[in-house]
Design a protein around this motif. Structure first.
Motif, PDB file in Angstrom:
ATOM      1  N   GLY A 181     -15.910  88.225  54.174  1.00 21.35           N
ATOM      2  CA  GLY A 181     -14.738  88.893  53.631  1.00 21.35           C
ATOM      3  C   GLY A 181     -13.969  88.009  52.668  1.00 21.35           C
ATOM      4  O   GLY A 181     -13.434  88.479  51.657  1.00 21.35           O
ATOM      5  N   ALA A 182     -13.924  86.716  52.958  1.00 22.46           N
ATOM      6  CA  ALA A 182     -13.257  85.779  52.059  1.00 22.46           C
ATOM      7  C   ALA A 182     -13.999  85.673  50.733  1.00 22.46           C
ATOM      8  O   ALA A 182     -13.380  85.524  49.668  1.00 22.46           O
ATOM      9  N   VAL A 183     -15.324  85.764  50.757  1.00 23.21           N
ATOM     10  CA  VAL A 183     -16.103  85.753  49.511  1.00 23.21           C
ATOM     11  C   VAL A 183     -15.783  87.000  48.685  1.00 23.21           C
ATOM     12  O   VAL A 183     -15.627  86.923  47.457  1.00 23.21           O
ATOM     13  N   LEU A 184     -15.676  88.154  49.337  1.00 23.33           N
ATOM     14  CA  LEU A 184     -15.288  89.365  48.612  1.00 23.33           C
ATOM     15  C   LEU A 184     -13.916  89.196  47.965  1.00 23.33           C
ATOM     16  O   LEU A 184     -13.690  89.642  46.832  1.00 23.33           O
ATOM     17  N   LEU A 185     -13.006  88.548  48.669  1.00 22.86           N
ATOM     18  CA  LEU A 185     -11.677  88.282  48.113  1.00 22.86           C
ATOM     19  C   LEU A 185     -11.771  87.333  46.920  1.00 22.86           C
ATOM     20  O   LEU A 185     -11.057  87.497  45.923  1.00 22.86           O
ATOM     21  N   ALA A 186     -12.658  86.350  47.006  1.00 22.46           N
ATOM     22  CA  ALA A 186     -12.873  85.424  45.886  1.00 22.46           C
ATOM     23  C   ALA A 186     -13.397  86.159  44.661  1.00 22.46           C
ATOM     24  O   ALA A 186     -13.013  85.871  43.517  1.00 22.46           O
ATOM     25  N   GLN A 187     -14.273  87.124  44.877  1.00 24.76           N
ATOM     26  CA  GLN A 187     -14.773  87.923  43.765  1.00 24.76           C
ATOM     27  C   GLN A 187     -13.653  88.738  43.130  1.00 24.76           C
ATOM     28  O   GLN A 187     -13.582  88.876  41.902  1.00 24.76           O
ATOM     29  N   ASP A 188     -12.743  89.261  43.960  1.00 26.19           N
ATOM     30  CA  ASP A 188     -11.574  89.968  43.429  1.00 26.19           C
ATOM     31  C   ASP A 188     -10.734  89.041  42.555  1.00 26.19           C
ATOM     32  O   ASP A 188     -10.239  89.444  41.494  1.00 26.19           O
ATOM     33  N   ALA A 189     -10.569  87.801  43.007  1.00 29.84           N
ATOM     34  CA  ALA A 189      -9.778  86.829  42.254  1.00 29.84           C
ATOM     35  C   ALA A 189     -10.386  86.589  40.884  1.00 29.84           C
ATOM     36  O   ALA A 189      -9.684  86.541  39.867  1.00 29.84           O
ATOM     37  N   SER A 190     -11.697  86.460  40.835  1.00 33.85           N
ATOM     38  CA  SER A 190     -12.386  86.235  39.572  1.00 33.85           C
ATOM     39  C   SER A 190     -12.233  87.419  38.631  1.00 33.85           C
ATOM     40  O   SER A 190     -11.994  87.252  37.431  1.00 33.85           O
ATOM     41  N   LEU A 191     -12.327  88.636  39.173  1.00 36.68           N
ATOM     42  CA  LEU A 191     -12.182  89.837  38.349  1.00 36.68           C
ATOM     43  C   LEU A 191     -10.767  89.978  37.804  1.00 36.68           C
ATOM     44  O   LEU A 191     -10.569  90.394  36.670  1.00 36.68           O
ATOM     45  N   GLN A 192      -9.780  89.630  38.633  1.00 37.93           N
ATOM     46  CA  GLN A 192      -8.388  89.725  38.190  1.00 37.93           C
ATOM     47  C   GLN A 192      -8.109  88.766  37.043  1.00 37.93           C
ATOM     48  O   GLN A 192      -7.372  89.079  36.112  1.00 37.93           O
ATOM     49  N   LYS A 193      -8.733  87.595  37.093  1.00 33.37           N
ATOM     50  CA  LYS A 193      -8.536  86.594  36.033  1.00 33.37           C
ATOM     51  C   LYS A 193      -9.149  87.067  34.729  1.00 33.37           C
ATOM     52  O   LYS A 193      -8.585  86.881  33.637  1.00 33.37           O
ATOM     53  N   SER A 194     -10.332  87.701  34.835  1.00 31.61           N
ATOM     54  CA  SER A 194     -11.023  88.143  33.626  1.00 31.61           C
ATOM     55  C   SER A 194     -10.409  89.434  33.057  1.00 31.61           C
ATOM     56  O   SER A 194     -10.527  89.707  31.885  1.00 31.61           O
TER      57      SER A 194
END
Length: 306
Positions: free
Chosen positions: A293-306
């Motif tokens: 679940g934390a990895v999914l959250l990390a992917q969200d973080a990357s998408l928000q930055k881009s």
């Protein structure tokens, strides 16, 4: 481990499950496949985060840059992304951690964006995406370990009020054989976490719960308290399923005992969809729910930055 030249095409993510006993760290790719992992005993914030940073710096040197960082932490915690204190652990009894800001600490070291949530919320999301809540828009996920946390999904997303739920601190009636035990919670006498968390079992019986046999009364008391929790979740939220995870739930005899207590307490007042063994069940991802679940959250973080 070497990924070869194709690793240059991959995106990498840091998934962190920050628990009261252990911080579990994984380095994963865009498919949530874990490439490397490391467990760190929870110490002071400074010592713990130093070892977290060291692990991920070594991963970056070996595999490539991190695109996003996701943290699922024990609480209570500030998960309001619009708050100036976003990423801060608040009034925890964990020595030294009160008002420590995990997000700001990581942002000082890494260029990758960081998102932060509770450990139980990220675990629930992983179960929703990959585990025993797949296809269910309404369910409850419970972690029973150093503390007790609850995440509720309603209409396909985490339900919360002003902040995350603190259902682990609901007050519960004492078991008849447990009247002389006050619990381990520093804030509330007689709350669920104080009476049914891993540390409460250890303090009550003065030994590691792993050493207690399945026929010990400890598990009857534990199932009684968790049966109350399941009944309350059923009455308040009417979930399609209740998933029980966390270290304490590695004791497999608990599941049937909890179902028996739940049935006795509910007294056929409301039913559930399907069989009881499917309604109150284990985590599909076992001990990986939190880090996935934390990895999914990390992917969200990357998408928000881009």
């Amino acid at each position: 481990m070497s990924l070869g030249p194709e690793s240059k095409k991959l995106k990498f993510y840091a998934g962190i499950e920050g628990g009261g006993t252990t911080w579990k760290c994984v380095f994963a790719d865009q498919d949530c496949e874990i490439i490397n992992s490391h467990s760190i005993p929870t110490d002071t914030p400074e010592k713990t985060l130093l070892r977290v940073v060291q692990f991920y710096e070594s991963c970056q040197k070996e595999f490539g840059e991190i695109s996003g960082i996701g943290v699922g932490s024990f609480g209570p915690a500030n998960i309001d992304i619009n708050s100036s204190n976003y990423g801060q652990i608040t009034s925890t009894p964990k020595l030294g951690w009160s008002y420590f800001n995990v997000v700001k600490s990581l942002e000082k070291v890494f260029a990758a964006p960081v998102l932060f949530d509770t450990d139980v919320n990220v675990a629930a999301r992983a179960e929703y995406e990959f585990g025993n809540a797949s296809g269910l828009n309404n369910f409850a996920y419970v972690t029973v370990g150093t503390g007790i946390g609850v995440s509720v999904y309603m209409n396909g997303s985490v339900a919360q009020g002003d902040s995350h739920f603190e259902s682990g601190h609901m007050l519960v009636p004492k078991h008849d054989a447990d009247t002389n035990f006050d619990g381990v919670c520093q804030f509330h006498s007689g709350c669920l976490e104080g009476l049914a968390s891993g540390p409460s079992i250890e303090k009550r019986w003065n030994q590691n719960p792993k050493n207690l046999p399945d026929d010990h009364i400890a598990w009857d008391i534990e199932s009684y308290y968790l049966g109350i929790l399941c009944m309350n979740l059923s009455l308040v939220y009417r979930p399609r399923r209740i998933i029980l995870g966390g270290g304490v739930m590695n004791r497999k005899c608990l599941f049937e005992k909890i179902r028996e207590q739940y049935s006795l307490m509910m007294a056929s007042y409301v039913g559930q969809c399907g069989l009881l063994q499917d309604y109150i069940t284990s985590a599909g991802l076992l001990e990986d729910s939190g880090v996935k679940g934390a990895v999914l959250l990390a992917q969200d973080a990357s998408l928000q930055k881009s």
